[in-house]
Write an enzyme that holds these catalytic residues in place. Structure first.
Site, short mmCIF file in Angstrom:
data_model
loop_
_atom_site.label_atom_id
_atom_site.label_comp_id
_atom_site.label_asym_id
_atom_site.label_seq_id
_atom_site.Cartn_x
_atom_site.Cartn_y
_atom_site.Cartn_z
N THR A 1 -22.14 44.77 12.51
CA THR A 1 -23.45 45.23 13.64
C THR A 1 -24.17 43.83 14.09
O THR A 1 -23.70 42.81 14.05
CB THR A 1 -24.35 46.09 12.81
OG1 THR A 1 -25.30 46.71 13.60
CG2 THR A 1 -25.25 45.68 11.80
N ASN A 2 -25.40 43.92 14.61
CA ASN A 2 -26.13 43.09 15.24
C ASN A 2 -27.77 43.26 15.00
O ASN A 2 -28.17 44.45 14.47
CB ASN A 2 -25.87 42.63 16.65
CG ASN A 2 -26.14 44.03 17.46
OD1 ASN A 2 -27.20 44.50 17.66
ND2 ASN A 2 -25.00 44.73 17.92
N ARG A 3 -28.48 42.44 15.51
CA ARG A 3 -29.83 42.67 14.90
C ARG A 3 -30.67 43.30 15.80
O ARG A 3 -32.07 43.38 16.04
CB ARG A 3 -30.66 41.20 15.15
CG ARG A 3 -30.07 40.33 13.90
CD ARG A 3 -30.71 38.68 14.08
NE ARG A 3 -32.16 38.69 13.95
CZ ARG A 3 -32.85 37.79 14.41
NH1 ARG A 3 -32.19 36.63 14.96
NH2 ARG A 3 -34.15 37.97 14.27
#
Ligand code: C5P
Length: 221
Positions: free
Chosen positions: A29-31
């Site tokens: 995933t990412n931030r």
């Protein structure tokens, strides 16, 4: 009093990250927190629009009066968006879609030492690029708004994405700036439109940024 200048418009907003599972416990995933997309959905609703929010996983409470379509992966987001193109006037793609997913989604937890510690990835669909392509030959198509989070050459990169994805408007985040961007309440964005107009916004709350983006959208419709 908020002007009802988006009354009757059907607006779809994508928001948040996507989760790309590797096995039952692990994911890519990412931030992205989803805050910018949720602020856009809330602001559009306050201005009278019918809003659909296609959201990746997150912990923000959805704004009242908005239709929430929860999704997990990029493929699910792709499907949810494509199903709604014909019923939409304005598409605002604020989601941070994972560009890749693991080539295999293992049904059971991968054991330590069971693999050679490298991860095979495959590309996810670029939802916005696909819509931009379809817009080229369509007689009637939603207005397309994209985001770009860039850590260098942000204006040039934004311009390149506006053109290559055939967008009407792009909001460029300079994620090199410390006080703005991911998971905070403020944002500093530059807006670029299809006619070459550039608007550099100061550091503002995401709510205020949302209203400025909607002002620009109205100007383009
Ligand atoms: O190319 P890049 O990922 O920087 O483009 C960002 C824009 O494209 C955002 O508006 C994002 O929501 C959209 N996007 C998408 N599907 C992807 C990747 C990005 O819709 N797979």
């Amino acid at each position: 009093l908020t002007p009802q200048d988006l009354q009757g418009r059907n607006i779809l907003v994508t928001a948040g990250p996507t989760w790309e599972p590797l096995d039952p416990v692990r994911l890519l995933t990412n931030r992205s927190s989803g805050k910018m997309g949720y602020a856009l959905a809330a602001a559009a609703r306050r201005r009278g629009a019918n809003v659909t929010l296609v959201s990746g996983p997150g912990s923000i409470r959805p704004p009242a009066g908005v239709e929430l379509i929860p999704v997990v992966t990029a493929n699910e987001m792709h499907q949810a968006v494509c199903q709604r193109v014909d019923a939409t006037d304005i598409m605002i793609m604020a989601a941070a879609v994972s560009d890749y997913r693991p080539a295999r989604h293992e049904p059971h937890k991968i054991k330590k030492g069971a693999t050679d510690a490298s991860l095979a990835l495959v590309s996810n669909p670029d939802i916005l690029r696909e819509l931009g392509e379809r817009k080229k030959t369509a007689t009637c198509f939603p207005l397309l708004v994209g985001f770009a989070a860039e850590s260098e050459n942000h204006l040039e990169e934004g311009q390149r994405k506006l053109t290559s994805k055939n967008l009407d408007l792009i909001a460029i985040n300079d994620i090199g700036a410390e006080d703005a961007g991911f998971a905070v309440d403020n944002n500093r964005v530059t807006l670029l439109d299809r006619n070459g107009a550039v608007e550099e916004l100061p550091l503002l709350s995401k709510e205020e940024v949302a209203h400025r983006i909607l002002n620009n959208i109205l100007r383009l419709t």
